[in-house]
Design a protein around this motif. Structure first.
Motif, PDB file in Angstrom:
ATOM      1  N   ILE A 169     -85.302  40.872   6.139  1.00 31.41           N
ATOM      2  CA  ILE A 169     -85.318  40.053   4.928  1.00 31.41           C
ATOM      3  C   ILE A 169     -83.972  40.250   4.252  1.00 31.41           C
ATOM      4  O   ILE A 169     -83.587  41.378   3.916  1.00 31.41           O
ATOM      5  CB  ILE A 169     -86.468  40.447   3.987  1.00 31.41           C
ATOM      6  CG1 ILE A 169     -87.815  40.235   4.672  1.00 31.41           C
ATOM      7  CG2 ILE A 169     -86.394  39.651   2.682  1.00 31.41           C
ATOM      8  CD1 ILE A 169     -89.002  40.698   3.857  1.00 31.41           C
ATOM      9  N   ILE A 170     -83.232  39.157   4.061  1.00 29.85           N
ATOM     10  CA  ILE A 170     -81.860  39.207   3.558  1.00 29.85           C
ATOM     11  C   ILE A 170     -81.829  38.741   2.108  1.00 29.85           C
ATOM     12  O   ILE A 170     -82.473  37.750   1.742  1.00 29.85           O
ATOM     13  CB  ILE A 170     -80.939  38.316   4.402  1.00 29.85           C
ATOM     14  CG1 ILE A 170     -80.972  38.735   5.873  1.00 29.85           C
ATOM     15  CG2 ILE A 170     -79.505  38.345   3.867  1.00 29.85           C
ATOM     16  CD1 ILE A 170     -80.238  37.769   6.798  1.00 29.85           C
ATOM     17  N   ALA A 171     -81.048  39.439   1.290  1.00 25.73           N
ATOM     18  CA  ALA A 171     -80.811  39.019  -0.091  1.00 25.73           C
ATOM     19  C   ALA A 171     -79.480  39.591  -0.542  1.00 25.73           C
ATOM     20  O   ALA A 171     -78.990  40.586   0.002  1.00 25.73           O
ATOM     21  CB  ALA A 171     -81.929  39.498  -1.013  1.00 25.73           C
ATOM     22  N   SER A 172     -78.902  38.972  -1.548  1.00 24.86           N
ATOM     23  CA  SER A 172     -77.677  39.515  -2.126  1.00 24.86           C
ATOM     24  C   SER A 172     -77.975  40.834  -2.827  1.00 24.86           C
ATOM     25  O   SER A 172     -79.108  41.110  -3.237  1.00 24.86           O
ATOM     26  CB  SER A 172     -77.072  38.527  -3.128  1.00 24.86           C
ATOM     27  OG  SER A 172     -77.911  38.409  -4.268  1.00 24.86           O
ATOM     28  N   ARG A 173     -76.949  41.644  -2.981  1.00 32.15           N
ATOM     29  CA  ARG A 173     -77.107  42.906  -3.716  1.00 32.15           C
ATOM     30  C   ARG A 173     -77.582  42.641  -5.131  1.00 32.15           C
ATOM     31  O   ARG A 173     -78.430  43.376  -5.672  1.00 32.15           O
ATOM     32  CB  ARG A 173     -75.771  43.642  -3.729  1.00 32.15           C
ATOM     33  CG  ARG A 173     -75.707  44.863  -4.646  1.00 32.15           C
ATOM     34  CD  ARG A 173     -76.702  45.941  -4.329  1.00 32.15           C
ATOM     35  NE  ARG A 173     -76.577  46.457  -2.972  1.00 32.15           N
ATOM     36  CZ  ARG A 173     -77.292  47.480  -2.505  1.00 32.15           C
ATOM     37  NH1 ARG A 173     -78.195  48.067  -3.273  1.00 32.15           N
ATOM     38  NH2 ARG A 173     -77.131  47.899  -1.279  1.00 32.15           N
ATOM     39  N   PHE A 228     -76.156  42.193   0.856  1.00 31.94           N
ATOM     40  CA  PHE A 228     -74.725  41.943   1.054  1.00 31.94           C
ATOM     41  C   PHE A 228     -74.060  41.698  -0.288  1.00 31.94           C
ATOM     42  O   PHE A 228     -74.717  41.338  -1.272  1.00 31.94           O
ATOM     43  CB  PHE A 228     -74.515  40.730   1.969  1.00 31.94           C
ATOM     44  CG  PHE A 228     -74.970  39.429   1.360  1.00 31.94           C
ATOM     45  CD1 PHE A 228     -74.091  38.634   0.634  1.00 31.94           C
ATOM     46  CD2 PHE A 228     -76.283  38.997   1.496  1.00 31.94           C
ATOM     47  CE1 PHE A 228     -74.514  37.444   0.056  1.00 31.94           C
ATOM     48  CE2 PHE A 228     -76.708  37.813   0.925  1.00 31.94           C
ATOM     49  CZ  PHE A 228     -75.824  37.030   0.205  1.00 31.94           C
ATOM     50  N   ASP A 229     -72.764  41.907  -0.333  1.00 33.82           N
ATOM     51  CA  ASP A 229     -71.951  41.583  -1.498  1.00 33.82           C
ATOM     52  C   ASP A 229     -71.036  40.415  -1.141  1.00 33.82           C
ATOM     53  O   ASP A 229     -70.260  40.493  -0.188  1.00 33.82           O
ATOM     54  CB  ASP A 229     -71.102  42.784  -1.911  1.00 33.82           C
ATOM     55  CG  ASP A 229     -71.942  43.934  -2.448  1.00 33.82           C
ATOM     56  OD1 ASP A 229     -72.719  43.710  -3.380  1.00 33.82           O
ATOM     57  OD2 ASP A 229     -71.805  45.062  -1.916  1.00 33.82           O
ATOM     58  N   GLY A 230     -71.140  39.356  -1.887  1.00 34.80           N
ATOM     59  CA  GLY A 230     -70.249  38.212  -1.679  1.00 34.80           C
ATOM     60  C   GLY A 230     -70.744  37.260  -0.612  1.00 34.80           C
ATOM     61  O   GLY A 230     -71.243  36.181  -0.912  1.00 34.80           O
ATOM     62  N   SER A 231     -70.623  37.644   0.663  1.00 32.76           N
ATOM     63  CA  SER A 231     -71.038  36.752   1.740  1.00 32.76           C
ATOM     64  C   SER A 231     -71.280  37.554   3.005  1.00 32.76           C
ATOM     65  O   SER A 231     -70.827  38.696   3.143  1.00 32.76           O
ATOM     66  CB  SER A 231     -69.986  35.669   1.993  1.00 32.76           C
ATOM     67  OG  SER A 231     -68.764  36.249   2.412  1.00 32.76           O
ATOM     68  N   THR A 259     -73.880  32.985   1.291  1.00 38.15           N
ATOM     69  CA  THR A 259     -72.878  33.211   0.251  1.00 38.15           C
ATOM     70  C   THR A 259     -73.507  33.226  -1.134  1.00 38.15           C
ATOM     71  O   THR A 259     -74.389  32.426  -1.444  1.00 38.15           O
ATOM     72  CB  THR A 259     -71.804  32.099   0.281  1.00 38.15           C
ATOM     73  OG1 THR A 259     -71.259  32.003   1.598  1.00 38.15           O
ATOM     74  CG2 THR A 259     -70.689  32.381  -0.705  1.00 38.15           C
ATOM     75  N   HIS A 260     -73.032  34.155  -1.954  1.00 40.00           N
ATOM     76  CA  HIS A 260     -73.318  34.155  -3.391  1.00 40.00           C
ATOM     77  C   HIS A 260     -72.138  33.492  -4.085  1.00 40.00           C
ATOM     78  O   HIS A 260     -71.055  34.073  -4.170  1.00 40.00           O
ATOM     79  CB  HIS A 260     -73.526  35.587  -3.883  1.00 40.00           C
ATOM     80  CG  HIS A 260     -73.583  35.729  -5.382  1.00 40.00           C
ATOM     81  ND1 HIS A 260     -74.373  34.927  -6.176  1.00 40.00           N
ATOM     82  CD2 HIS A 260     -72.955  36.586  -6.223  1.00 40.00           C
ATOM     83  CE1 HIS A 260     -74.228  35.284  -7.441  1.00 40.00           C
ATOM     84  NE2 HIS A 260     -73.372  36.282  -7.501  1.00 40.00           N
ATOM     85  N   LEU A 261     -72.327  32.259  -4.544  1.00 36.84           N
ATOM     86  CA  LEU A 261     -71.226  31.465  -5.086  1.00 36.84           C
ATOM     87  C   LEU A 261     -70.940  31.757  -6.550  1.00 36.84           C
ATOM     88  O   LEU A 261     -69.871  31.405  -7.056  1.00 36.84           O
ATOM     89  CB  LEU A 261     -71.531  29.974  -4.935  1.00 36.84           C
ATOM     90  CG  LEU A 261     -71.519  29.400  -3.515  1.00 36.84           C
ATOM     91  CD1 LEU A 261     -71.993  27.958  -3.533  1.00 36.84           C
ATOM     92  CD2 LEU A 261     -70.138  29.501  -2.892  1.00 36.84           C
ATOM     93  N   GLY A 262     -71.883  32.365  -7.254  1.00 38.50           N
ATOM     94  CA  GLY A 262     -71.684  32.627  -8.673  1.00 38.50           C
ATOM     95  C   GLY A 262     -72.987  32.487  -9.429  1.00 38.50           C
ATOM     96  O   GLY A 262     -74.025  32.127  -8.875  1.00 38.50           O
ATOM     97  N   ALA A 305     -77.783  35.710  -9.335  1.00 40.22           N
ATOM     98  CA  ALA A 305     -77.706  36.165  -7.949  1.00 40.22           C
ATOM     99  C   ALA A 305     -77.931  35.070  -6.921  1.00 40.22           C
ATOM    100  O   ALA A 305     -78.228  35.361  -5.773  1.00 40.22           O
ATOM    101  CB  ALA A 305     -78.722  37.290  -7.739  1.00 40.22           C
ATOM    102  N   ASP A 306     -77.790  33.813  -7.303  1.00 38.93           N
ATOM    103  CA  ASP A 306     -78.161  32.711  -6.403  1.00 38.93           C
ATOM    104  C   ASP A 306     -77.380  32.746  -5.092  1.00 38.93           C
ATOM    105  O   ASP A 306     -76.164  32.898  -5.078  1.00 38.93           O
ATOM    106  CB  ASP A 306     -77.921  31.374  -7.102  1.00 38.93           C
ATOM    107  CG  ASP A 306     -78.752  31.235  -8.352  1.00 38.93           C
ATOM    108  OD1 ASP A 306     -79.981  31.184  -8.230  1.00 38.93           O
ATOM    109  OD2 ASP A 306     -78.166  31.199  -9.448  1.00 38.93           O
ATOM    110  N   THR A 307     -78.094  32.561  -4.001  1.00 37.97           N
ATOM    111  CA  THR A 307     -77.540  32.635  -2.659  1.00 37.97           C
ATOM    112  C   THR A 307     -77.797  31.326  -1.924  1.00 37.97           C
ATOM    113  O   THR A 307     -78.898  30.786  -2.005  1.00 37.97           O
ATOM    114  CB  THR A 307     -78.180  33.797  -1.876  1.00 37.97           C
ATOM    115  OG1 THR A 307     -77.868  35.028  -2.544  1.00 37.97           O
ATOM    116  CG2 THR A 307     -77.685  33.857  -0.447  1.00 37.97           C
TER     117      THR A 307
END
Length: 317
Positions: A96-100, A142-145, A158-161, A167-169
């Motif tokens: 299961i993947i998510a941004s930090r 992950f951080d950033g991408s 990618t986390h665009l902003g 934290a939208d990915t």
């Protein structure tokens, strides 16, 4: 209360559409209910956003099995909201993947958000007892991408902003120009902005547009099948966010209280946006968050089931 709380009046089942957007990309949509994206590679499947419960997820799985027998190797969480993540256990994914940032939000407010959203969306949390105890936790952050290889197919994550949350990915298939945008973009549906960053969201949408997507799975609403539809959806989301924040900011500058600002903003927004899905549900949450941001509260306050009801009573009672 003059209106039923949140989505308690939304009891009608929606018609599901499962359609192929490219050689590898599929969209699961349901007339403004939360969408799920599916990417099929040579070695496995990625599911983007899971539905609200394992029972609800079974319909996604059934449709995936109509097009492939490959295993679901990855679930990607576009953000932390319970309606997007609590069906994850149904897929049996390896990771299961998510941004930090999403992981940190689950730690900070996952339990409160779970209770809050279950209270808001009785239909979407059908068979809520099928959700395992506890929260849905990422196994990869992950951080950033980062890039995931599904077998002869790279998925760029990618986390665009900041926007819908901090934290939208997104998931992006650059060769096929297909984007899975999560709730950064809605189409014919009201953006929920109770946890948003109003001033940053439009800039994040600029970065999203710069990818050059020609097809897109938005967070809610039908799949977008051309560059012009993508641009229309982004423009509509941007307009809603800008219109609402401008109105609230004007009210704050004039020294008006939250209830007055809410009533005036609702009246001003209704002619243009009243037919968008969950307009009445979102407006009290959206205006409350915009009022906070306009008065200097940078980060969204945590919504709890109790805060939800008190806010609704104050603004709609």
């Amino acid at each position: 209360m003059s209106k039923q709380f949140a989505s308690h009046a939304d009891l009608e089942e929606k018609t599901v559409t499962f359609e192929q957007l490219s050689a590898n990309a599929y969209a699961y949509t349901a007339e403004g209910d939360p969408n799920t994206g599916v990417i099929v590679g040579d070695e496995g499947v990625m599911v983007i956003d899971t539905q609200a419960t394992p029972t609800m997820a079974q319909d996604v799985i059934r449709r995936v099995r109509e097009v492939t027998d490959k295993p679901v190797k990855y679930v990607l969480l576009s953000h932390y909201h319970a309606v997007r993540v609590l069906g994850a256990s149904a897929y049996g994914a390896q990771e299961i993947i998510a941004s930090r940032e999403t992981y940190e939000l689950i730690v900070e407010r996952g339990e409160q958000d779970k209770a809050s959203e279950i209270g808001r969306f009785p239909r979407l949390f059908r068979d809520v007892e099928s959700v395992p105890p506890g929260l849905t936790w990422p196994t990869i952050t992950f951080d950033g991408s980062m890039t995931v290889d599904l077998g002869n197919l790279e998925v760029h994550i990618t986390h665009l902003g900041r926007g819908h949350t901090r934290a939208d990915t997104i998931a992006w298939l650059p060769a096929q120009k297909v984007c899975f945008a999560g709730d950064l973009v809605e189409y014919q549906s009201t953006p929920y902005a109770g946890d948003a960053y109003f001033r940053e969201w439009p800039r994040t949408l600029d970065r999203l547009l710069a990818l050059g997507a020609e097809k897109m799975v938005p967070g809610r609403g039908p799949a977008l099948k051309s560059a012009s539809e993508v641009h229309a959806a982004v423009a509509g989301t941007r307009a809603f966010i800008n219109d609402l924040y401008d109105l609230v900011n004007q009210g704050v500058a004039a020294g008006k209280d939250l209830k007055t600002v809410y009533k005036e903003t609702y009246a001003a927004m209704q002619p243009r946006y009243k037919d968008w899905v969950i307009f009445d549900h979102c407006m009290p949450f959206d205006v409350t968050r915009a009022y906070d941001e306009a008065t200097g509260i940078e980060h969204p306050r945590i919504w709890t089931a109790e805060r939800d009801l008190q806010m609704w009573k104050t603004l709609e009672g």
